[in-house]
Enzyme design. Structure first.
Site, PDB file in Angstrom:
ATOM      1  N   LYS A 171       0.897  -1.290  -0.034  1.00 15.07           N
ATOM      2  CA  LYS A 171       0.135   0.147   0.082  1.00 15.07           C
ATOM      3  C   LYS A 171       0.746   1.381   0.081  1.00 15.07           C
ATOM      4  CE  LYS A 171      -1.844   2.854   2.911  1.00 15.07           C
ATOM      5  NZ  LYS A 171      -1.664   3.628   1.410  1.00 15.07           N
ATOM      6  N   GLU A 246       9.476   1.589  11.107  1.00 14.10           N
ATOM      7  CA  GLU A 246      10.424   2.765  10.613  1.00 14.10           C
ATOM      8  C   GLU A 246       9.864   3.681  11.101  1.00 14.10           C
ATOM      9  OE1 GLU A 246      13.292   1.433  10.688  1.00 14.10           O
ATOM     10  OE2 GLU A 246      13.204  -0.428   9.491  1.00 14.10           O
ATOM     11  N   CYS A 280      13.064  11.364   6.674  1.00  9.57           N
ATOM     12  CA  CYS A 280      12.866  10.708   8.525  1.00  9.57           C
ATOM     13  C   CYS A 280      14.375  10.465   9.201  1.00  9.57           C
ATOM     14  CB  CYS A 280      12.583   9.303   8.738  1.00  9.57           C
ATOM     15  SG  CYS A 280      13.486   7.678   7.324  1.00  9.57           S
ATOM     16  N   GLU A 377       8.470  15.846  15.166  1.00 15.61           N
ATOM     17  CA  GLU A 377       8.734  15.972  13.689  1.00 15.61           C
ATOM     18  C   GLU A 377       8.187  17.427  12.725  1.00 15.61           C
ATOM     19  OE1 GLU A 377       8.294  12.916  11.576  1.00 15.61           O
ATOM     20  OE2 GLU A 377      10.279  12.330  11.048  1.00 15.61           O
TER      21      GLU A 377
HETATM   22  P1  NAD Z   1       2.084   8.447   6.983  1.00 13.41           P
HETATM   23  O1  NAD Z   1       2.521   7.798   8.719  1.00 13.41           O
HETATM   24  O2  NAD Z   1       0.918   9.708   7.795  1.00 13.41           O
HETATM   25  O3  NAD Z   1       1.385   7.454   6.925  1.00 13.41           O
HETATM   26  C1  NAD Z   1       2.065   6.176   6.170  1.00 13.41           C
HETATM   27  C2  NAD Z   1       1.357   5.271   5.378  1.00 13.41           C
HETATM   28  O4  NAD Z   1       0.685   5.057   6.413  1.00 13.41           O
HETATM   29  C3  NAD Z   1       0.718   5.603   3.752  1.00 13.41           C
HETATM   30  O5  NAD Z   1       0.375   5.042   3.062  1.00 13.41           O
HETATM   31  C4  NAD Z   1      -0.613   6.044   4.941  1.00 13.41           C
HETATM   32  O6  NAD Z   1      -1.787   5.606   3.649  1.00 13.41           O
HETATM   33  C5  NAD Z   1      -0.514   4.891   6.061  1.00 13.41           C
HETATM   34  N1  NAD Z   1      -1.774   4.876   7.194  1.00 13.41           N
HETATM   35  C6  NAD Z   1      -1.723   6.012   7.392  1.00 13.41           C
HETATM   36  N2  NAD Z   1      -3.219   5.473   8.548  1.00 13.41           N
HETATM   37  C7  NAD Z   1      -2.978   4.509   8.330  1.00 13.41           C
HETATM   38  C8  NAD Z   1      -4.100   3.432   9.031  1.00 13.41           C
HETATM   39  N3  NAD Z   1      -4.404   3.735  10.262  1.00 13.41           N
HETATM   40  N4  NAD Z   1      -3.416   2.471   9.224  1.00 13.41           N
HETATM   41  C9  NAD Z   1      -2.680   1.896   8.107  1.00 13.41           C
HETATM   42  N5  NAD Z   1      -1.889   2.855   7.475  1.00 13.41           N
HETATM   43  C10 NAD Z   1      -1.996   4.397   7.245  1.00 13.41           C
HETATM   44  O7  NAD Z   1       3.361   8.833   7.301  1.00 13.41           O
HETATM   45  P2  NAD Z   1       3.811   9.865   5.897  1.00 13.41           P
HETATM   46  O8  NAD Z   1       3.354  11.305   6.308  1.00 13.41           O
HETATM   47  O9  NAD Z   1       3.368   9.600   4.185  1.00 13.41           O
HETATM   48  O10 NAD Z   1       6.002  10.046   5.640  1.00 13.41           O
HETATM   49  C11 NAD Z   1       6.249  10.247   7.221  1.00 13.41           C
HETATM   50  C12 NAD Z   1       6.315   9.806   7.946  1.00 13.41           C
HETATM   51  O11 NAD Z   1       7.483   8.775   7.907  1.00 13.41           O
HETATM   52  C13 NAD Z   1       7.454  10.312   8.666  1.00 13.41           C
HETATM   53  O12 NAD Z   1       7.042  10.290  10.309  1.00 13.41           O
HETATM   54  C14 NAD Z   1       8.670  10.332   8.359  1.00 13.41           C
HETATM   55  O13 NAD Z   1       9.827  10.268   9.747  1.00 13.41           O
HETATM   56  C15 NAD Z   1       7.622   8.727   8.674  1.00 13.41           C
HETATM   57  N6  NAD Z   1       9.597   8.189   7.489  1.00 13.41           N
HETATM   58  C16 NAD Z   1       9.841   7.278   8.515  1.00 13.41           C
HETATM   59  C17 NAD Z   1      11.316   6.984   7.512  1.00 13.41           C
HETATM   60  C18 NAD Z   1      12.699   5.316   8.232  1.00 13.41           C
HETATM   61  O14 NAD Z   1      13.051   4.905   7.594  1.00 13.41           O
HETATM   62  N7  NAD Z   1      11.941   5.485  10.004  1.00 13.41           N
HETATM   63  C19 NAD Z   1      11.104   6.505   6.276  1.00 13.41           C
HETATM   64  C20 NAD Z   1      10.366   6.974   5.053  1.00 13.41           C
HETATM   65  C21 NAD Z   1       9.987   7.987   6.446  1.00 13.41           C
END
Ligand code: NAD
Length: 482
Positions: A171, A246, A280, A377
């Site tokens: 997804k 992550e 991140c 963040e």
């Molecule tokens: P997000 O958590 O909003 O979304 C990430 C994914 O999760 C998307 O595909 C989203 O549709 C899905 N999602 C959202 N709610 C969900 C739920 N209730 N159930 C299942 N899936 C759900 O994050 P974002 O805004 O897309 O990305 C930014 C965040 O990602 C930042 O906090 C960043 O630090 C983190 N990030 C971490 C890493 C790492 O390796 N640690 C790498 C990249 C990004």
């Protein structure tokens, strides 16, 4: 650039998703790029029902590896197209998306090699039996990825999961599904059996939730924000399902008193402002020694002010647009909140008049590490300068965070580097470098930055179930019953 048709991949077939239309927008211009109908809960169910393909799991490791190797070749063949598609959908600079595409190809090749050389352990004998530890596929796994580096983060989940013999339901983030769909076409072209991979775009609350709750999904590998990770973790706890996460970060970048100014300044600017801070591991808390604070502040402000803002497609762009206009507005609001907290804005700090979702490199000072701006963040091009007086003060402030993802240390003193590296709570420490990544090196977050380990040779094991096998060696019956 070929914009993909409005089709998603469900259970081996390309078809229009049963959910609402998602409009993909080019954040450099605000113009629509494509419409992709999201998956529905029904699509998720169809995908999960079809994804366990015993014939794939039954192939010998070197046979599966050959197919994965081919995926790497096909990604390389289409590299320009994939990089451009990702730039148009995420806004990221082409030089970054080219690197992400190359990393995705390398990831498939690395896991092909890791699979082919993986060994089963004969554990030390402690009785009249031989003991073995073997690993088996989980069956169907879910992979949920964010928008900031889609093709690389997709590959880091799909490649080890397929190598392990699983089916995968991917997804991607709702705003950026295009490159994930393009990657899936290559995975199928390489010879991965069609129902094994589904790509299910849509919102987290509908498609992501349906995927995590699905009874056939036996593991979820998630990359995204910490609050989303927590929500997924609650469902996983109910299912007693393994998850790897992550999550977010607020990483300290540390300048030691003896650091080379030229090296440290270039590294810090790259660490916070590349990917327009949407990373991140962005080094967003910049710790400067009090004795050299003014010198480093002035160099950083001068360097940040020189960075070239522009569309991702322009070859010399260093700071590209943010992923969406909504995210740009969120970053702007967080800088306004920092002002209310008492921050001085040293550079940037205002939305430019250009048409795209731009926000300039912004440096702040005058806030304590305990402020919301230093603790939460921002996921944008915003760094905060923080002075420290000595090593204990530095380590205390660096560790005063719910996050523990990464840390950068700039110093000429290897003993000091080692001491600080071991005292800081972070899954990755870069010494005299920053934001370098190697698929052969494990990646994990401490504290609220993550759970479990990705990458590295053992990355495949994260998508397998362990089983122990005892082989009796005695000819006669066991003594108790016999
Ligand atoms: P997000 O958590 O909003 O979304 C990430 C994914 O999760 C998307 O595909 C989203 O549709 C899905 N999602 C959202 N709610 C969900 C739920 N209730 N159930 C299942 N899936 C759900 O994050 P974002 O805004 O897309 O990305 C930014 C965040 O990602 C930042 O906090 C960043 O630090 C983190 N990030 C971490 C890493 C790492 O390796 N640690 C790498 C990249 C990004």
């Amino acid at each position: 650039m070929t914009v993909p048709a409005d089709e998603i991949l469900v259970a081996g077939r390309w078809r229009r998703g049963g959910g609402a239309p998602l409009e993909c927008v080019d954040p450099a211009t605000g113009e629509p790029l494509a419409v992709v109908h999201a998956a529905s809960a029904r699509d998720v169910d169809d995908a999960a029902q079809a994804a366990a393909v015993p014939e794939w799991a039954a192939l010998l490791p070197h046979e599966r590896a050959r197919v994965l190797m081919r995926v790497g070749d096909l990604i390389e063949r289409d590299a320009d197209e994939l990089a451009l598609l990702q730039t148009r959908n995420t806004g990221k600079a082409l030089r970054e998306t080219r690197a992400l595409v190359a990393s995705a190809a390398a990831t498939f090749r690395f896991y092909a090699a890791a699979l082919e050389t993986m060994e089963t352990a004969l554990t030390p004998q402690r009785g009249p039996y031989l003991t073995m530890s073997v690993y088996e596929p989980i069956g169907v796994v879910g992979a949920i990825t964010p928008w900031n580096s889609p093709i690389a983060s997709d590959a880091q989940k799909i490649a080890p999961a397929l190598a392990a013999g699983n089916g995968v339901l991917l997804k991607p983030a709702e705003a950026t599904p295009l490159v994930s769909l393009a990657l899936a076409r290559l995975v199928l072209e390489a010879g991965v059996p069609a129902p094994l991979l589904s790509v299910l775009p849509g919102s987290g609350s509908v498609v992501g939730d349906a995927l995590v709750r699905h009874p056939l999904v036996g593991k979820v590998a998630f990359t995204g924000g910490t609050s989303t990770g927590r929500a997924i973790g609650r469902i996983a706890a109910e299912k007693i399902m393994p998850v790897t996460m992550e999550l977010g970060g607020k990483s300290p970048t540390i300048v030691c008193p003896d650091a080379s100014a030229e090296q440290a300044v270039a590294g810090i600017l790259y660490g916070i402002f590349s990917s327009t801070g949407q990373s991140c591991i962005a080094g967003s808390r910049i710790f400067l020694p009090a004795a050299r604070y003014d010198e480093f502040r002035d160099l950083l402000v001068a360097g940040a002010s020189r960075l070239r803002l522009g569309p991702g497609v322009a070859g010399d762009t260093q700071v590209a647009p943010l992923v969406t206009f909504a995210h740009r507005d969120r970053v702007a609001a967080l800088v306004d909140r920092a002002r209310e907290e008492g921050a001085r804005v040293l550079c940037g700090g205002a939305v430019p008049s250009s048409a795209g979702a731009y926000y300039p490199p912004t440096l702040l000072e005058g806030l304590p590490n305990t402020s919301k701006t230093c603790q939460e963040e921002i996921f944008g091009p915003v760094g905060v300068l923080l002075p420290y007086v000595d090593e204990d003060d530095l380590v205390r402030q660096a560790n005063d965070s719910v996050y523990g993802l990464a840390c950068g240390i700039w110093t000429a003193d290897y003993r000091r580097a080692w001491r600080i590296a071991r005292r800081v709570e972070a899954g990755t420490v870069w010494i005299n470098t920053y934001k370098q990544f190697s698929i052969s090196t494990p990646f994990s977050g401490m504290k609220e930055s993550g759970l479990g380990v990705d990458k590295g040779r053992d990355g495949i094991l994260g998508y397998m179930r362990q089983k122990s096998v005892y082989w009796g060696l005695d000819e006669g019956p066991l003594p108790w019953a016999g």
